[in-house]
Each structure stands twice: as structure tokens, then as C-alpha cells.
Design an enzyme around this catalytic site. Structure first.
Site, mmCIF file in Angstrom:
data_model
loop_
_atom_site.group_PDB
_atom_site.id
_atom_site.type_symbol
_atom_site.label_atom_id
_atom_site.label_comp_id
_atom_site.label_asym_id
_atom_site.label_seq_id
_atom_site.Cartn_x
_atom_site.Cartn_y
_atom_site.Cartn_z
ATOM 1 N N PHE A 9 2.939 -11.423 -10.968
ATOM 2 C CA PHE A 9 3.325 -10.663 -10.391
ATOM 3 C C PHE A 9 2.673 -11.659 -8.642
ATOM 4 O O PHE A 9 1.474 -11.594 -8.763
ATOM 5 C CB PHE A 9 2.611 -9.373 -9.739
ATOM 6 C CG PHE A 9 3.252 -7.960 -10.212
ATOM 7 C CD1 PHE A 9 4.412 -7.358 -9.998
ATOM 8 C CD2 PHE A 9 2.244 -7.963 -11.952
ATOM 9 C CE1 PHE A 9 4.735 -6.305 -10.596
ATOM 10 C CE2 PHE A 9 2.903 -6.582 -12.404
ATOM 11 C CZ PHE A 9 4.517 -6.115 -11.535
ATOM 12 N N ASP A 10 3.674 -12.138 -8.158
ATOM 13 C CA ASP A 10 3.813 -12.546 -6.445
ATOM 14 C C ASP A 10 3.131 -11.543 -6.121
ATOM 15 O O ASP A 10 2.559 -10.628 -6.133
ATOM 16 C CB ASP A 10 4.510 -13.213 -5.849
ATOM 17 C CG ASP A 10 4.095 -13.431 -4.800
ATOM 18 O OD1 ASP A 10 3.674 -13.708 -4.548
ATOM 19 O OD2 ASP A 10 5.118 -12.985 -3.987
#
Length: 221
Positions: A9-10
Site C-alpha cells: 500500500f501507498d
């Protein structure tokens, strides 16, 4: 059966909304160089890309001035940025579903790793992630592809099979593509549908719940 065994995940624009902290710190960094920016939409363009790239692209700075902007930004962000963050609704439930399905979760962000870790701790999300990986403060690892390579190595993954990157900007999608990894684009962050589609996102998600559904194989691309 889940589509992926690992999801990266960003952070900014994907797990949390950092707008208040980032725009405040960008405005400060620009002011330090004699640039007064009051247009909020212009400031939000800086959410997502590596900061030095953003200062160069949007404000025409050369390398030296861009990196000075990064230093001025970080000086203020270290004091106020972690607190000026909001967890997107539905993110905790998304992480719960994915982790509960046995998927390995990690953060791969262009934000400096110590800041990213502090934000994850603030929202008590650290139990969901096997690793919170980010950029280095000494600027030896800044681009998203470099961060992803670091995270993959730390997780002991030798190939792209079964790995999904989730982010809100083209940098997330292109960084994943550099490693042959699928990328899902989220539309509740700061990238547009057009930007994410052009970069090659395998799916677009309107909500965190839709991210979980796609990763778990419950919906199509």
C-alpha cells in the site's frame, strides 16, 4: 481463493488523507524560496510524487533548489505532519479483511520511512503490516520503484507473482510496473481516473472495500 498473496500500500492518498499537513509544509517550503502559493489545488498536486520531482515539475526548480525545498518541507513536517493526517473511512476494515484472509500486507511509500512509521503507529495500524517501508532521509532511496524494490527484498520476495500494489497516483502504478507487479488505483485519493488508467492500473477502486474485494478475487478487473 485470493488473487494475491501480498498487497503493498501507498500511504498518502491511499490509507490516509495527508492534505492539511502536506499543503501546509509545501507552502512553507515555497515561502522559504520566495514563492507564495495560495492556490490549494496547486498545493495538492504535491501529494503523491516524490517531493523533489514535484518541486521541479510544478515550480520549475533546478536540482539544488528542489532538494532545498525538500529539506525545508521535512523540517516543518517533522513537527506537525504526523498529527495533521486523517485515516480514510473503511481502511481499517479493508486491512482487517485482507489480513484475515492470510494476505501479507506492507506499506511502500515515497514518504520518509520514519514519518511513515510514525503515522502508522498514530492510527494503531502497525499490527496489520509485516513491514512499513519508505524513502530514506539521506535521499539514497526516493523513487517509488526503489521503495518497492526495498520492500520486496525485506519481505523476501524474489518475483512479482501474486503481488499487488495499491496507490492513488501514477507513480504507484509505474513503480509497480517497473517490477512486473499489478497495481490497483484508488479513486478516493488524489489521482484521477484518467491518470491511473493511462499509467496501466489493472483495476480502479472507488472505496477501500472495493480494494479488498478485488484483491480477494471477489470482483473482476
Amino acid at each position: 481463493m485470493s488473487r494475491y498473496h501480498t498487497v503493498l500500500f501507498d500511504l498518502d492518498g491511499t490509507l490516509t488523507d495527508p492534505a492539511e499537513g502536506i499543503t501546509t509544509c509545501v507552502r512553507h517550503a515555497l515561502h522559504c524560496q520566495g514563492i507564495e502559493e495560495e492556490n490549494y489545488d496547486n498545493l495538492t498536486r504535491m501529494i503523491g510524487p516524490p517531493l523533489a520531482e514535484g518541486f521541479a515539475e510544478f515550480y520549475g526548480m533546478d536540482e539544488a533548489h528542489a532538494w532545498q525545498g525538500v529539506r525545508d518541507f521535512r523540517e516543518l513536517f517533522a513537527r506537525i505532519g504526523v498529527e495533521k493526517n486523517i485515516l480514510y473511512p473503511g481502511v481499517r476494515e479493508m486491512l482487517e479483511r485482507l489480513r484475515g484472509a492470510g494476505i501479507t500486507l506492507a506499506v511502500a511509500t515515497s514518504k520518509p520511512e520514519p514519518f511513515a512509521q510514525a503515522i502508522v503507529r498514530r492510527f494503531e495500524l502497525e499490527g496489520y503490516f509485516s513491514l512499513v517501508g519508505g524513502a530514506t532521509l539521506d535521499e539514497t532511496r526516493t523513487k517509488k520503484a526503489e521503495v518497492i524494490a526495498h520492500v520486496l527484498a525485506q519481505l523476501g520476495l524474489s518475483g512479482p507473482e501474486g503481488v499487488l500494489m495499491v496507490g492513488d497516483r501514477k507513480h504507484d502504478v509505474l513503480g509497480a510496473a517497473a517490477h512486473g507487479i499489478d497495481a490497483a488505483g484508488v479513486l478516493y485519493g488524489y489521482g484521477s481516473r484518467e491518470e491511473l488508467t493511462a499509467a496501466g492500473a489493472v483495476c480502479l477502486a472507488e472505496t477501500p472495500a472495493a480494494v479488498a474485494e478485488y484483491a480477494l478475487g471477489e470482483t473482476g478487473a
